[in-house]
Motif scaffolding. Structure first.
Motif, PDB file in Angstrom:
ATOM      1  N   ASP A 105       0.828  -1.210   0.000  1.00 33.65           N
ATOM      2  CA  ASP A 105       0.000   0.000   0.000  1.00 33.65           C
ATOM      3  C   ASP A 105       0.866   1.266   0.000  1.00 33.65           C
ATOM      4  N   VAL A 106       1.829   1.342   0.895  1.00 38.97           N
ATOM      5  CA  VAL A 106       2.665   2.547   0.996  1.00 38.97           C
ATOM      6  C   VAL A 106       3.533   2.706  -0.244  1.00 38.97           C
ATOM      7  N   SER A 107       4.015   1.600  -0.778  1.00 40.24           N
ATOM      8  CA  SER A 107       4.793   1.663  -2.010  1.00 40.24           C
ATOM      9  C   SER A 107       3.962   2.292  -3.129  1.00 40.24           C
ATOM     10  N   GLY A 108       2.694   1.872  -3.240  1.00 36.58           N
ATOM     11  CA  GLY A 108       1.830   2.427  -4.269  1.00 36.58           C
ATOM     12  C   GLY A 108       1.570   3.909  -4.074  1.00 36.58           C
ATOM     13  N   ILE A 109       1.395   4.319  -2.810  1.00 32.62           N
ATOM     14  CA  ILE A 109       1.171   5.745  -2.526  1.00 32.62           C
ATOM     15  C   ILE A 109       2.394   6.571  -2.903  1.00 32.62           C
ATOM     16  N   LEU A 110       3.575   6.134  -2.485  1.00 36.97           N
ATOM     17  CA  LEU A 110       4.796   6.901  -2.755  1.00 36.97           C
ATOM     18  C   LEU A 110       5.099   6.979  -4.250  1.00 36.97           C
ATOM     19  N   GLN A 111       4.664   5.985  -4.993  1.00 38.65           N
ATOM     20  CA  GLN A 111       4.909   6.006  -6.428  1.00 38.65           C
ATOM     21  C   GLN A 111       4.073   7.050  -7.161  1.00 38.65           C
ATOM     22  N   THR A 112       3.140   7.696  -6.455  1.00 41.86           N
ATOM     23  CA  THR A 112       2.366   8.765  -7.090  1.00 41.86           C
ATOM     24  C   THR A 112       3.095  10.103  -7.053  1.00 41.86           C
ATOM     25  N   PHE A 113       4.234  10.177  -6.364  1.00 43.35           N
ATOM     26  CA  PHE A 113       5.076  11.373  -6.463  1.00 43.35           C
ATOM     27  C   PHE A 113       5.536  11.545  -7.914  1.00 43.35           C
ATOM     28  N   LYS A 114       5.470  12.778  -8.430  1.00 43.31           N
ATOM     29  CA  LYS A 114       6.056  13.051  -9.737  1.00 43.31           C
ATOM     30  C   LYS A 114       7.577  13.040  -9.653  1.00 43.31           C
ATOM     31  N   ALA A 115       8.114  13.564  -8.569  1.00 41.10           N
ATOM     32  CA  ALA A 115       9.563  13.638  -8.399  1.00 41.10           C
ATOM     33  C   ALA A 115      10.117  12.260  -8.076  1.00 41.10           C
ATOM     34  N   ASP A 131       9.429 -11.209  12.898  1.00 40.44           N
ATOM     35  CA  ASP A 131      10.403 -11.917  12.066  1.00 40.44           C
ATOM     36  C   ASP A 131      11.111 -10.872  11.195  1.00 40.44           C
ATOM     37  N   PRO A 132      12.233 -10.323  11.685  1.00 38.14           N
ATOM     38  CA  PRO A 132      12.920  -9.265  10.937  1.00 38.14           C
ATOM     39  C   PRO A 132      13.298  -9.671   9.514  1.00 38.14           C
ATOM     40  N   GLN A 133      13.663 -10.924   9.335  1.00 36.23           N
ATOM     41  CA  GLN A 133      14.056 -11.366   8.000  1.00 36.23           C
ATOM     42  C   GLN A 133      12.875 -11.303   7.033  1.00 36.23           C
ATOM     43  N   LEU A 134      11.675 -11.658   7.514  1.00 38.76           N
ATOM     44  CA  LEU A 134      10.491 -11.579   6.671  1.00 38.76           C
ATOM     45  C   LEU A 134      10.159 -10.119   6.351  1.00 38.76           C
ATOM     46  N   GLY A 135      10.302  -9.249   7.358  1.00 40.22           N
ATOM     47  CA  GLY A 135      10.077  -7.827   7.127  1.00 40.22           C
ATOM     48  C   GLY A 135      11.022  -7.271   6.078  1.00 40.22           C
ATOM     49  N   LEU A 136      12.285  -7.721   6.133  1.00 39.68           N
ATOM     50  CA  LEU A 136      13.267  -7.265   5.146  1.00 39.68           C
ATOM     51  C   LEU A 136      12.909  -7.779   3.752  1.00 39.68           C
ATOM     52  N   GLU A 137      12.400  -8.999   3.682  1.00 37.99           N
ATOM     53  CA  GLU A 137      11.982  -9.542   2.385  1.00 37.99           C
ATOM     54  C   GLU A 137      10.848  -8.716   1.785  1.00 37.99           C
ATOM     55  N   TYR A 138       9.877  -8.341   2.623  1.00 39.92           N
ATOM     56  CA  TYR A 138       8.780  -7.509   2.132  1.00 39.92           C
ATOM     57  C   TYR A 138       9.313  -6.145   1.664  1.00 39.92           C
ATOM     58  N   TRP A 139      10.218  -5.578   2.456  1.00 36.98           N
ATOM     59  CA  TRP A 139      10.755  -4.260   2.109  1.00 36.98           C
ATOM     60  C   TRP A 139      11.521  -4.338   0.782  1.00 36.98           C
ATOM     61  N   ASN A 140      12.334  -5.376   0.642  1.00 39.10           N
ATOM     62  CA  ASN A 140      13.079  -5.531  -0.615  1.00 39.10           C
ATOM     63  C   ASN A 140      12.140  -5.697  -1.811  1.00 39.10           C
ATOM     64  N   LYS A 141      11.043  -6.398  -1.616  1.00 40.25           N
ATOM     65  CA  LYS A 141      10.103  -6.645  -2.712  1.00 40.25           C
ATOM     66  C   LYS A 141       9.465  -5.349  -3.199  1.00 40.25           C
ATOM     67  N   TYR A 142       9.154  -4.429  -2.267  1.00 45.54           N
ATOM     68  CA  TYR A 142       8.389  -3.239  -2.641  1.00 45.54           C
ATOM     69  C   TYR A 142       9.203  -1.941  -2.654  1.00 45.54           C
ATOM     70  N   PHE A 143      10.408  -1.949  -2.032  1.00 46.17           N
ATOM     71  CA  PHE A 143      11.134  -0.682  -1.911  1.00 46.17           C
ATOM     72  C   PHE A 143      12.597  -0.728  -2.359  1.00 46.17           C
ATOM     73  N   LEU A 144      13.176  -1.890  -2.561  1.00 41.54           N
ATOM     74  CA  LEU A 144      14.586  -1.938  -2.953  1.00 41.54           C
ATOM     75  C   LEU A 144      14.767  -1.256  -4.310  1.00 41.54           C
ATOM     76  N   HIS A 145      15.726  -0.336  -4.379  1.00 38.28           N
ATOM     77  CA  HIS A 145      15.986   0.445  -5.599  1.00 38.28           C
ATOM     78  C   HIS A 145      14.703   1.145  -6.060  1.00 38.28           C
ATOM     79  N   PHE A 146      13.990   1.687  -5.081  1.00 34.12           N
ATOM     80  CA  PHE A 146      12.685   2.304  -5.328  1.00 34.12           C
ATOM     81  C   PHE A 146      12.769   3.421  -6.357  1.00 34.12           C
ATOM     82  N   ASN A 147      13.889   4.125  -6.374  1.00 37.74           N
ATOM     83  CA  ASN A 147      14.079   5.252  -7.294  1.00 37.74           C
ATOM     84  C   ASN A 147      13.997   4.848  -8.758  1.00 37.74           C
ATOM     85  N   GLU A 148      14.160   3.556  -9.044  1.00 42.99           N
ATOM     86  CA  GLU A 148      14.143   3.114 -10.436  1.00 42.99           C
ATOM     87  C   GLU A 148      12.736   3.092 -11.037  1.00 42.99           C
ATOM     88  N   ASN A 149      11.737   3.462 -10.225  1.00 36.50           N
ATOM     89  CA  ASN A 149      10.390   3.650 -10.763  1.00 36.50           C
ATOM     90  C   ASN A 149      10.276   4.958 -11.553  1.00 36.50           C
TER      91      ASN A 149
END
Length: 303
Positions: A105-115, A131-149
């Protein structure tokens, strides 16, 4: 042999000729020199324009802040005030379950930035998870190299040892984002290794760029000054040492505390530490390397 009148006259004539030749050569030389100076004066000098970016963080923690974040993005898109946006971590409250739908959800919201938008890890979506490792997996799935959007002209590089850490240089400024989270230490060896890798990368980049940039901005989540400074020492020692050698202005932008702090917490007076307000607020930060102190802050630019 005594000089005759005719020989003296001839000598005078010869001297005049030499004086005329020398004067002509000097005139030509001065003219060329003045012409070169004039060309240098007329040549346009390269002017470095300031860079402005927007910092947000510790958002959204609830539905009200989620709506507030959407409103911030709408107003931001309308006036387009910044070249990029940085979210300095924590996309949910620490006590909330690390559910994948939140990251999505948050990934989708942030992707509406024009900048173009960057994000660094916060402890709430990673270190505070059951489970920190699971949290990191979720973060990597939706936010890793986020700028490449987005299309972003400077070349962004990623630390080989830590793919979540990023950096680029633009208009004589070095930007670095690192995985600097707070809260509890689950694995002391992992904690120390991560902090050392962060510090070594900052040090390496500063050494490589010291003669090419005039300022540096570092993004991380944790308050490493007031929130248990001893546990951040492996990073802080490397960071401060590199900053001292660098000797030029450095801005460290963090979240975590949810209230505004701007100070110089260490003896290395070239480091300014900024803790942003967070929640559904934003600050525009401008870096102008033509100034002795290049950093300025506008917390009301969206009002």
């Amino acid at each position: 042999m005594p000089y005759t009148y005719s020989s003296i006259t001839s000598l005078k004539s010869e001297v005049k000729n030499w004086i005329l030749i020398i004067s002509t050569l000097l005139f030509i030389s001065c003219k060329e020199s003045n012409g070169a100076d004039s060309n240098m004066d007329d040549a346009p000098s390269e002017e470095i324009t300031p860079i402005s970016f927007t910092a947000i963080g510790d958002v959204p923690y609830n539905n009200e802040q989620r709506d507030g974040l959407i409103d911030i993005i709408s107003r931001h898109n309308a006036i387009d005030p910044s070249e990029f946006v940085i979210h300095v971590g924590d996309i949910k409250p620490g006590a909330a379950e690390c559910d994948e739908t939140v990251y999505q959800d948050v990934s989708g919201i942030l992707q509406t930035f024009k900048a173009p938008t960057f994000i660094v890890l916060g402890d709430n979506e990673y270190n505070d998870c059951a489970d920190p490792q699971l949290g990191l997996e979720y973060w990597n799935k939706y936010f890793l190299h986020f700028n490449e959007n987005w299309t972003f002209e400077p070349t962004v590089v990623y630390q080989p040892e830590r793919a979540e850490n990023f950096s680029w240089t633009e208009r004589n400024v070095l930007f670095i984002g690192v995985n600097l989270v707070g809260s509890q230490v689950h694995d002391s060896l992992e904690w120390q290794n991560r902090l050392i890798q962060n510090g070594q990368w900052v040090k390496k980049l500063l050494e490589e760029q010291v003669n090419k940039v005039d300022a540096m901005v570092v993004f991380g989540h944790a308050n490493i000054v007031e929130a248990g400074p001893d546990k951040f020492k492996p990073f802080t020692d490397l960071f401060r040492s590199a900053a001292l050698t660098f000797g030029k202005p450095i801005l460290m932008v963090q979240g975590d505390g949810h209230f505004w702090i701007k100070n110089k917490p260490w003896p290395e007076q070239n480091i300014t530490r900024l803790q942003i307000d967070g929640r559904d607020t934003a600050v525009k930060i401008t870096v102008d390397t033509s100034l002795d102190y290049p950093f300025s802050f506008d917390r009301h630019f969206l009002d």
